[in-house]
Design an enzyme around this catalytic site. Sequence first.
Site, PDB file in Angstrom:
ATOM      1  N   SER A  16     -10.034  -0.869   6.813  1.00  0.00           N
ATOM      2  CA  SER A  16      -9.415  -0.641   5.503  1.00  0.00           C
ATOM      3  C   SER A  16      -8.686  -1.833   4.902  1.00  0.00           C
ATOM      4  CB  SER A  16      -8.451   0.542   5.577  1.00  0.00           C
ATOM      5  OG  SER A  16      -9.160   1.758   5.542  1.00  0.00           O
ATOM      6  N   LYS A  40       0.856  -1.185   0.000  1.00  0.00           N
ATOM      7  CA  LYS A  40       0.000   0.000   0.000  1.00  0.00           C
ATOM      8  C   LYS A  40       0.896   1.240   0.000  1.00  0.00           C
ATOM      9  CE  LYS A  40      -4.034   1.838   2.568  1.00  0.00           C
ATOM     10  NZ  LYS A  40      -4.906   1.609   3.752  1.00  0.00           N
ATOM     11  N   SER A  54      -9.809   1.539   2.591  1.00  0.00           N
ATOM     12  CA  SER A  54      -8.945   2.331   1.768  1.00  0.00           C
ATOM     13  C   SER A  54      -7.875   1.547   1.017  1.00  0.00           C
ATOM     14  CB  SER A  54      -8.242   3.378   2.646  1.00  0.00           C
ATOM     15  OG  SER A  54      -7.395   2.735   3.581  1.00  0.00           O
TER      16      SER A  54
END
Lengths: 488, 481
Positions: free
Chosen positions: A182, A83, A158
């Site tokens: 997330s 990420k 996310s």
Amino acid sequence: MTASPAPELGSLAGIAASVRAGERSARAVLAVSLDRVRELEGDLHCFNEVTVEAAEADADAVDRMVRAGLDPGPLAGVPVALKDNLCTVGIPTTCSSKILAGWLPPYDATVVSRLRDAGAVAIGKTNLDEFAMGSSTENSAFGPTRNPWDLGRVPGGSSGGSAAAVAAGMVPLAFGSDTGGSIRQPAALCGIVGVKPTYGVVSRYGLIAFASSLDQIGPFATTVADAALGLEVIAGHDPMDSTSLDRPAPSLLATLDEGVSGLRVGIVADFLSAGSECGDAVVAAAEALAAAGAKVDQVRIPELLLGLPAYYVIAPAEASSNLSRYDGVRYGLRVDGPDAETMNARTRGEGFGAEVKRRIMMGTYALSAGYYDAYYGQAQKARTLVIRAFEAAYRDFDVLLTPTTPSVAFPFGSKVDDPIEMYMCDLCSIPSSLAGHPAASVPFALSPEGLPIGVQVLAPALGEAVMMRVAASLEAAAPREARGPVTP
Amino acid sequence: MTGYETVVGLEVHCELATATKLFCGCRNAFGDEPNTNVCPVCLGLPGSLPVVNRRAVELALRIGAALNCKAQRSIFHRKNYFYPDMPKDYQISQYDEPINVDGWLELPDGSRVGVERAHMEEDTGKTTHVGGGGRIHEAGYSLVDYNRAGVPLVEIVSRPDIRSAAQARAYVDELRSILVATGASDGRMEEGSLRVDANVSVRPAGATEYGTRCEVKNLNSLRSLERAIDYEVARQIELLEAGERVSQETRHWDEGDSSTHSMRSKEEANDYRYFPEPDLTPLVPDVALLTAAAEGVGAMPAERRHRLSNLLAAGSELATRRDGSTDQVVTVVDLGLDELVHGAVAAGADPRLALARAANEAAANPDAAKLLDPMAFAALLKMESSGQLSATQSKEVLAELMSKGGDPGQIARRLGYEQMDNASLGSMVDEVIAANPQEWRRYREGDDKVAQFLLGQVMKSSKGRANGKLVAEAFAFRRDA
Ligand SMILES: [Zn+2]
């Protein structure tokens, strides 16, 4: 549209074993992964940056070790995606924000170093909602990521880029961060396994903070065993993170196949809204566990519903402070002005997106003199109530089951104009975040329109081993077509 | 001015003398090249996290113990405000749960000032405004040095117990001595290791309510502190006398025009939005830390000055302090050489001589002086007192004793300061008499001035090795014989 099964790279253990044995080079494994990225990235936009050269250099280093008779580690040659809020030396780390576009960290996150030390090969930085604030990856300053199960739908967020990359078979393992869901929510929406560990099990050093008391890094994989291995590699004490627990990484794989016989499983009734397909999946999951020997019962924990409003005070409050440093002075975007204050304001005005600004303002308000007690203070009390309610529930149960999300993947644009509706995506995942407990999402069913549905397994602090055993049992009972990887 | 009472509370920021910063491993040093002692943590780079320096906690506890504070479980808060020299745009500080609370400090005149708290926090960087007269709003541009960012500070907040500028000065002076004595700080105000802000108010004599206070900043020396308080008190009294009100604000002391200027009013004050720092866990002082802190404290300067002064005859003409201690006593205690003096006196050295040599020659190299063996120091001082060594010789021997160690007698011999035996002394005296018959005659007639000349001749021919007292006796013996 429907997705079709994707070619599989094989299990992490399988990849690592073949690379360690010299049967397959890390470079060859990487080539398969990069081919898949080239094929699908245009449709999906999983990555902010694919670091081909760095990945090839890392793969070559693994291969050299093997040739030299050395062991590159348990993830030898495994391609992984990170990420884009995990710091990587010399590789842009942006949090999908204009304010950090092009920033080159001078250091690696602890998780990144541990992955490299385990022989993993990072292939790039994945897209996210700006600063990890969102549930759809639509808040990325660089454009949304698409769900490989249906290109018209969001992958969740996310950590949408990491989830979609695994779900599309680009990488067998990816890492995200989970503040209120997330990791788990996009895992559920993309039909893969996602694990949020106990707070403090994985070092946050080098994870760009959203809400420090909630943030935790965890793995995405297509199977429970792969997620367990991914977590084992990154977990364990780190002296660079004061909130890191002073204990060794949990052993998960060793007990993964021990089954659920005799375990007490509680279905959290408060999260089963009648007739919803996600609630139905939880009931079916509970039945499967009962069939495997678990003692299943329903439990009401109404305090967990306090989690969502408490979270949306605490997380923005911490974020408002964590994001102050993006002021244009030292790094990232700078929009000049006649004095420091104006430069600050212009930089932040142009650099942050709407959702980030909304949360900074909410958080600033909640911490302001005269409002602190009514908002932040009250939210902390609610957090304590959630923790106590969990404590009581775990006297009767070893694990709890809930839906991971209230609904399956939703179409682009369907919630962007209604922040509250978007925030509701996190309803079931937030309580564990507030309590610092581990939770995992496991793909368990398909909706009538062919979209994956995740079931969430919750456990008390440091209950990862039992949680992953239950997750493995659910996986065994779930239809194979409910999980990725898939080809859009 | 009569009719009003001055009320002052002081906030003293003290940089801790640790090797590294509060939350990272960077060097804590003054005067290095800008931005060389920095890392991701103290630059507040995204993703970095603080880890508390245990040594800083120990020193903070030591300060608390020296100020008679109660040590307690504490937490860090974030103090949020935007400023370019604050890398994270928040300062990690302690707020409502500080590490030390409820202490007091006794001043040399015997008065006590309450200490509300002594808490830990990190320092900020340093901004230099270039061009435009050096003030931020006119600056062409600004340069920031983050070497100081993250340096550990302890902020010592007094209660509003101080009643005059002179007492404020005495408080800071005494506090500085304590901070130096505990080893927690070098106490250098000019380098900014010690920074003082004063909360000043006045009230009608006899009133029980406090007046509205102003916080005065930019006090760079004890002299500025005293002058700024005097100025501020006069300003406030003038306002009240004119029927106006004092408004609560922060004021800047300007050394140039010797007055204070408004910086910001209460209304403009920042809302710091304090909240508990989630990146750090609570500080619970364990037994090991508390023990280390307590052991590090030792006797306080006031008590040590008192003990040392008692060694000396009372009423010294050097007395500069109300408690009777002399500059030499203050220096020796500040440098931690008082134990050396006590040891030497216990071994028979003359107290005044011991103090003088400690405050002057030993003080030139305090680190080496602390390692001096009190017995050797005493032996040297006794050689000087008895006349075996001249003052100059004694200082030479002491210098070598500090730099190389050894036995003072052997050093004196090696340097050729060995005492002459009586026989050679006698023949040297006889030679001087033979060579200076006129002077010898005048000496015998009782001319005291010529006695010094004859003595000087012997010292010259002995190259300073002769004992002056013995030479004088030898001349007297020959005269009276
Ligand atoms: Zn540093």
